[in-house]
Scaffold this active site. Structure first.
Site, PDB file in Angstrom:
ATOM      1  N   HIS A   1      -5.022   1.563   7.138  1.00 50.95           N
ATOM      2  CA  HIS A   1      -3.612   1.878   6.872  1.00 50.95           C
ATOM      3  C   HIS A   1      -2.995   2.339   8.178  1.00 50.95           C
ATOM      4  O   HIS A   1      -3.661   3.010   8.974  1.00 50.95           O
ATOM      5  CB  HIS A   1      -3.461   3.016   5.849  1.00 50.95           C
TER       6      HIS A   1
ATOM      7  N   ASP B   1      -1.077   4.734   8.664  1.00 53.15           N
ATOM      8  CA  ASP B   1      -0.989   6.200   8.788  1.00 53.15           C
ATOM      9  C   ASP B   1      -2.257   6.813   9.367  1.00 53.15           C
ATOM     10  O   ASP B   1      -2.353   8.029   9.524  1.00 53.15           O
ATOM     11  CB  ASP B   1      -0.587   6.857   7.458  1.00 53.15           C
TER      12      ASP B   1
ATOM     13  N   CYS C   1      -3.016  11.186   3.828  1.00 54.06           N
ATOM     14  CA  CYS C   1      -3.321  10.274   2.708  1.00 54.06           C
ATOM     15  C   CYS C   1      -3.136  10.986   1.378  1.00 54.06           C
ATOM     16  O   CYS C   1      -2.844  10.362   0.364  1.00 54.06           O
ATOM     17  CB  CYS C   1      -4.767   9.810   2.765  1.00 54.06           C
TER      18      CYS C   1
ATOM     19  N   GLU D   1       0.824  -1.215   0.000  1.00 56.68           N
ATOM     20  CA  GLU D   1       0.000   0.000   0.000  1.00 56.68           C
ATOM     21  C   GLU D   1       0.856   1.263   0.000  1.00 56.68           C
ATOM     22  O   GLU D   1       0.377   2.352   0.301  1.00 56.68           O
ATOM     23  CB  GLU D   1      -0.939  -0.020   1.208  1.00 56.68           C
TER      24      GLU D   1
HETATM   25  O1  SUG Z   1      -7.918   3.046   0.041  1.00 57.50           O
HETATM   26  N1  SUG Z   1     -10.704   5.194   0.158  1.00 57.50           N
HETATM   27  C1  SUG Z   1      -9.265   5.008   0.251  1.00 57.50           C
HETATM   28  C2  SUG Z   1      -8.684   5.930   1.291  1.00 57.50           C
HETATM   29  C3  SUG Z   1      -7.188   5.900   1.285  1.00 57.50           C
HETATM   30  C4  SUG Z   1      -6.583   6.615   2.442  1.00 57.50           C
HETATM   31  N2  SUG Z   1      -5.182   6.585   2.354  1.00 57.50           N
HETATM   32  C5  SUG Z   1      -4.318   6.496   3.400  1.00 57.50           C
HETATM   33  N3  SUG Z   1      -4.750   6.133   4.600  1.00 57.50           N
HETATM   34  N4  SUG Z   1      -3.084   6.680   3.200  1.00 57.50           N
HETATM   35  C6  SUG Z   1      -8.923   3.551   0.572  1.00 57.50           C
HETATM   36  O2  SUG Z   1      -9.655   2.937   1.342  1.00 57.50           O
HETATM   37  C7  SUG Z   1     -12.904   4.886  -0.848  1.00 57.50           C
HETATM   38  C8  SUG Z   1     -13.517   4.970  -2.230  1.00 57.50           C
HETATM   39  C9  SUG Z   1     -14.998   4.779  -2.199  1.00 57.50           C
HETATM   40  O3  SUG Z   1     -15.503   4.099  -1.305  1.00 57.50           O
HETATM   41  O4  SUG Z   1     -15.682   5.333  -3.119  1.00 57.50           O
HETATM   42  C10 SUG Z   1     -11.385   4.714  -0.883  1.00 57.50           C
HETATM   43  O5  SUG Z   1     -10.869   4.148  -1.815  1.00 57.50           O
END
Ligand code: SUG
Length: 436
Positions: free
Chosen positions: A242, A244, A359, A174
């Site tokens: 994650h 983070d 993020c 990731e």
């Molecule tokens: O991968 N949300 C992302 C959020 C990523 C956050 N990144 C970090 N923590 N670094 C994920 O879960 C949701 C999309 C949706 O549901 O339409 C989404 O992909």
């Protein structure tokens, strides 16, 4: 040689929507089916970038990807004209179409892992685009992300690129969302902290130990300056999909929740051995619960070293609105540690999909020579931010509701926006939809 940290934020794409695609990400599940505002989202992101620049920091961006991703839909057997492909995919499975419409490349902490040149055996800055194998809508980002990183950091004299790890979820990676770098100053050799997971009782772990080890090998890191730590299942099951979401490292500071790691004592000992200079600033669960962490994203802050040497926390406004969290932040700032400033920014559109300030950015520490060798079109000044705001205002919709994804007009508008962006950034026929 002077080194600077550049934050490469994801420029939020024109199809930002809420489709509930990420199992284990509570905000994504909660807001599934809600109406989004792509225009607001992108402008909030650009305002955050501006705020970092106003602090005297270096700021870059990664462009959005082409969505809907027709190349994926074609590979899955949908054929005909672009419009027919959208219609057929929607009819077969609306959620499949939603996966190919996600603007998730905005979360560039997941774009890849970066090792700055002082840390690597060959003295180059190394990049591995993340395979994001845990979720279908994210896995389809990897190829274009690798191409984007290679486009911006093209000079082989300074930059080395590795393809996303093979092996699907067996080597689920990731990117920087599960990685941090500790150092005495950006230009000194750093210690790499890789945090991996094991499936919880409720939710799957996305980052695998074998993937972190492979990235460390590819990046030619010094094993004595590389630490692998297991994230706690308690945090994972509370919604920390994650690491983070429950901790952030910058410079000499590791700022995290008491329940971030499976075995905090052993983890802190290993980190202290590799990075004796580290200052661990820990939030105890009786002051900030894991639930408050996940709701407020206090640890999904950007921990930034300011030009004068002190550190600032750039937090989402959700942290300001949470009393326990705000009290802990105020307390942290008043104490004797390098964190001396707090800035709250509204990135609510992204937060509703589980993406906070951290993020939204990929940290790239590079020397002045390396920065000069990178593609300057992706490094921001005020004028370029204003141009990007103009582009957003011209091409983005105010609202996207779930049913809008079946409307071929949304696809045409999205591709028109991406065509204009590639012209603006002199990218040529970069995206799959432009390559036919
Ligand atoms: O991968 N949300 C992302 C959020 C990523 C956050 N990144 C970090 N923590 N670094 C994920 O879960 C949701 C999309 C949706 O549901 O339409 C989404 O992909």
């Amino acid at each position: 040689m002077t080194y600077h940290e550049y934050n490469f934020d994801g420029l939020i794409g024109p199809t930002h929507n809420y489709a509930g695609l990420s199992f284990g990400n509570l905000a994504s599940a909660k807001n599934a089916g809600a109406t989004s505002s792509p225009k607001e989202a992108a402008l909030q992101g650009l305002q955050k970038m501006r705020a970092a620049m106003e602090l005297g920091l270096k700021q870059g961006f990664l462009p959005p990807q082409d969505r809907p991703h027709l190349k994926t839909l074609r590979a899955l057997g949908f054929s005909g004209s672009d419009t027919e492909i959208i219609e057929k995919a929607y009819k077969a499975e609306p959620q499949l179409l939603a996966n190919c419409y996600a603007a998730s490349p905005m979360w560039t902490a997941n774009a890849g892992t970066v090792a700055p040149s002082p840390d690597t055996n060959d003295g180059k800055a190394h990049f591995t685009a993340a395979n994001l194998a845990a979720n279908f809508h994210r896995a389809i980002e990897a190829d274009t992300t690798a191409r984007t990183l290679a486009h911006i950091f093209a000079d082989e004299k300074y930059f080395a690129h590795h393809t996303p790890l093979p092996g699907g979820t067996h080597f689920g990676d990731e990117g920087a969302a599960n990685h941090g770098r500790l150092c005495e100053s950006h230009g000194q050799a750093g210690v790499h902290l890789f945090v991996y997971g094991q499936d919880g009782d409720k939710f799957p772990a996305r980052q695998k130990l074998c993937a972190s080890e492979a990235v460390a090998r590819n990046h030619m890191l010094d094993p004595a300056k590389t630490v692998f730590v297991e994230q706690s299942k308690m945090a994972l099951d509370a919604g920390a999909f994650h690491n983070d979401v429950v901790g952030v490292a910058n410079g000499t500071v590791l700022f995290l929740h008491e329940h971030s790691f499976a075995d905090p004592k052993a983890a802190y000992a290993a980190i202290r051995e590799a990075a004796p200079f580290v200052e661990i600033v820990e939030a105890p669960a009786d002051k900030v619960s894991l639930g408050d962490c996940i709701k407020s994203y206090i640890f999904n802050s950007q921990l930034l070293t300011l030009p004068g040497g002190e550190m600032a926390l750039l937090l989402p406004t959700e942290s300001e609105d949470n009393e326990a969290v705000k009290n802990f932040v105020d307390d942290t700032v008043s104490k004797n540690n390098p964190i001396n400033r707090v800035i709250y920014k509204n990135v609510r559109e992204s937060m509703r999909n589980g993406g906070g300030p951290a993020c939204l950015r990929l940290r790239v520490v590079i020397s002045e020579d390396e920065a000069a060798a990178a593609n300057g079109n992706f490094i921001l000044d005020n004028e370029k931010i204003t141009a990007l705001e103009g582009w957003v205002n011209q091409y983005y919709r105010d609202r996207i509701a779930p049913d809008d994804l079946r409307d071929p007009a949304l696809m045409r508008e999205s591709f028109a926006a991406m065509q204009a962006l590639t012209d603006l950034l002199d990218m040529g026929a970069f995206y799959d939809f432009q390559r036919g």
